[in-house]
Design an enzyme around this catalytic site. Structure first.
Site, short mmCIF file in Angstrom:
data_model
loop_
_atom_site.label_atom_id
_atom_site.label_comp_id
_atom_site.label_asym_id
_atom_site.label_seq_id
_atom_site.Cartn_x
_atom_site.Cartn_y
_atom_site.Cartn_z
N GLU A 25 -0.37 3.89 -6.58
CA GLU A 25 0.40 2.94 -7.38
C GLU A 25 0.96 3.64 -8.62
O GLU A 25 0.27 3.73 -9.65
CB GLU A 25 -0.49 1.78 -7.84
CG GLU A 25 -1.07 0.97 -6.72
CD GLU A 25 -1.40 -0.45 -7.16
OE1 GLU A 25 -0.87 -1.39 -6.54
OE2 GLU A 25 -2.16 -0.62 -8.13
N HIS A 52 -7.98 0.19 -11.01
CA HIS A 52 -6.58 -0.23 -11.15
C HIS A 52 -6.04 0.30 -12.48
O HIS A 52 -6.76 0.35 -13.48
CB HIS A 52 -6.48 -1.76 -11.10
CG HIS A 52 -5.07 -2.22 -10.99
ND1 HIS A 52 -4.24 -2.28 -12.09
CD2 HIS A 52 -4.32 -2.60 -9.93
CE1 HIS A 52 -3.04 -2.69 -11.68
NE2 HIS A 52 -3.07 -2.88 -10.38
N GLU A 83 -4.28 -0.94 -14.69
CA GLU A 83 -4.40 -1.85 -15.84
C GLU A 83 -5.78 -1.72 -16.47
O GLU A 83 -5.94 -1.81 -17.69
CB GLU A 83 -4.08 -3.29 -15.40
CG GLU A 83 -2.58 -3.47 -15.19
CD GLU A 83 -2.20 -4.52 -14.16
OE1 GLU A 83 -3.06 -5.31 -13.74
OE2 GLU A 83 -1.02 -4.52 -13.76
N ASN A 136 -3.16 -8.71 -4.80
CA ASN A 136 -3.93 -8.61 -6.05
C ASN A 136 -3.39 -9.68 -7.00
O ASN A 136 -2.32 -9.49 -7.58
CB ASN A 136 -3.77 -7.20 -6.62
CG ASN A 136 -4.39 -7.05 -8.00
OD1 ASN A 136 -5.13 -7.93 -8.46
ND2 ASN A 136 -4.09 -5.94 -8.66
N SER A 181 5.62 -2.98 -7.38
CA SER A 181 6.85 -3.75 -7.15
C SER A 181 7.21 -3.90 -5.67
O SER A 181 8.40 -3.90 -5.32
CB SER A 181 8.02 -3.15 -7.95
OG SER A 181 7.76 -3.30 -9.34
N LYS A 203 -4.52 -10.65 -9.76
CA LYS A 203 -4.76 -10.32 -11.17
C LYS A 203 -5.29 -11.52 -11.94
O LYS A 203 -6.06 -12.31 -11.40
CB LYS A 203 -3.47 -9.75 -11.80
CG LYS A 203 -2.89 -8.60 -10.97
CD LYS A 203 -1.83 -7.81 -11.69
CE LYS A 203 -1.34 -6.69 -10.78
NZ LYS A 203 -0.35 -5.83 -11.42
N GLY A 213 4.70 -3.90 -11.66
CA GLY A 213 5.19 -5.07 -12.40
C GLY A 213 6.54 -4.87 -13.07
O GLY A 213 6.95 -5.65 -13.91
P1 PGA Z 1 3.11 -5.32 -8.69
O1 PGA Z 1 1.58 -4.89 -8.93
O2 PGA Z 1 3.26 -5.56 -7.22
O3 PGA Z 1 3.29 -6.57 -9.51
O4 PGA Z 1 3.96 -4.20 -9.16
C1 PGA Z 1 0.92 -4.08 -8.01
C2 PGA Z 1 -0.49 -3.85 -8.48
O5 PGA Z 1 -0.71 -3.79 -9.69
O6 PGA Z 1 -1.42 -3.73 -7.65
#
Ligand code: PGA
Length: 259
Positions: free
Chosen positions: A166, A94, A96, A7, A212, A9, A172
């Site tokens: 997640e 997601h 976010e 992803n 992560s 983003k 992140g």
């Molecule tokens: P990350 O994000 O690997 O940077 O923690 C995962 C995601 O948001 O799908």
């Protein structure tokens, strides 16, 4: 089979996305065992990335999709537009989008139904906040999200559906959940789904862990039978990390074949 989904983003533009896609193909070249790999660039880079991955083993995913096929919805992206771009997978709900843009369970549900109807492979994201985990409410929260999204969902036989667990506190942050946390939650998710989804469809649900994941910890998640794959954010835009994650998936698959 194990699945690795990147992803990207809003972290990279078109030029970098094309370079990353080329890097992914290069990393997989000549490998006898291939995991399922899907890259999800920003929508502005989809058409260029498509040129790179087309006719390859790597799938193309979008990071979001609206619940109508067409219409006056400024700024949204439709199933029709994504189909035209050769997109097969779509990330939905997601955290976010849920947290920053106010996407609700109901909206994710609508998107999910529409994605299924339009023949996409949805990747539905669920997960609890740090506060919810501290209060011990993680199972309840994820169960609520799963029920809201999967209620009344039907899909064609053989169509695959991904659920990505997640935990928001792991996204992140560099602090991933442990493989044990993931296994426990994946089991819960399967239990909830078994009451919502007809038995014949259950084999076509795959559960990914995200939060992560990097080159170092990927193997620990992927070797678990309960973990069908990983959804990777930050480490997916660093080609050396992403390569390590894909290699971990290959190692696990080859290990299974030898058994
Ligand atoms: P990350 O994000 O690997 O940077 O923690 C995962 C995601 O948001 O799908």
């Amino acid at each position: 089979m194990k699945t690795v989904i990147g992803n990207w983003k809003m972290n990279v533009g078109t030029r970098e996305s094309v370079a990353l896609a080329r890097g992914v193909l290069l990393a997989l070249r000549g490998k006898r065992t291939l995991p399922e790999v899907v890259v999800c660039p920003s929508s502005v880079a989809l058409s260029e990335v498509r040129k790179v991955v087309t006719r390859s083993h790597v799938g193309l995913g979008a990071q979001n999709m609206f619940w109508e096929a067409q219409g006056s919805y400024t700024g949204e992206i439709s199933s029709r537009q994504l189909t035209e771009l050769g997109v097969s997978h779509v990330i939905l709900g997601h955290s976010e989008r849920r947290q920053i843009l106010g996407e609700t369970d109901e909206m994710v549900h609508e998107k999910f139904l529409h994605a299924l109807e339009s023949g996409f492979t949805p990747i539905v994201c669920v997960g609890e906040t740090k506060e919810e985990r501290d209060r011990g409410e993680q199972t309840e929260v994820v169960e609520r999200q799963i029920r809201a999204v999967f209620t009344k969902a039907t899909w064609k036989n053989k169509q695959t559906v991904f659920v990505a667990y997640e935990p928001i506190w792991a996204i992140g942050t560099g602090v991933s959940a442990t493989p044990e946390d993931a296994v426990l939650m994946h089991k819960e998710i399967r239990t909830v789904l078994s009451s919502l989804v007809p038995a014949a469809k259950k084999n076509h649900i795959k559960i990914l862990y995200g939060g992560s994941v990097d080159g170092k910890n990927a193997y620990g998640f992927l070797r678990e039978d309960e973990v069908d794959g990983v959804l990777v954010g930050g480490a997916s835009v660093k080609i050396s990390q992403f390569k390590e994650i894909m290699s971990a998936a290959i190692e696990v698959i080859e290990g299974h074949m030898q058994k």
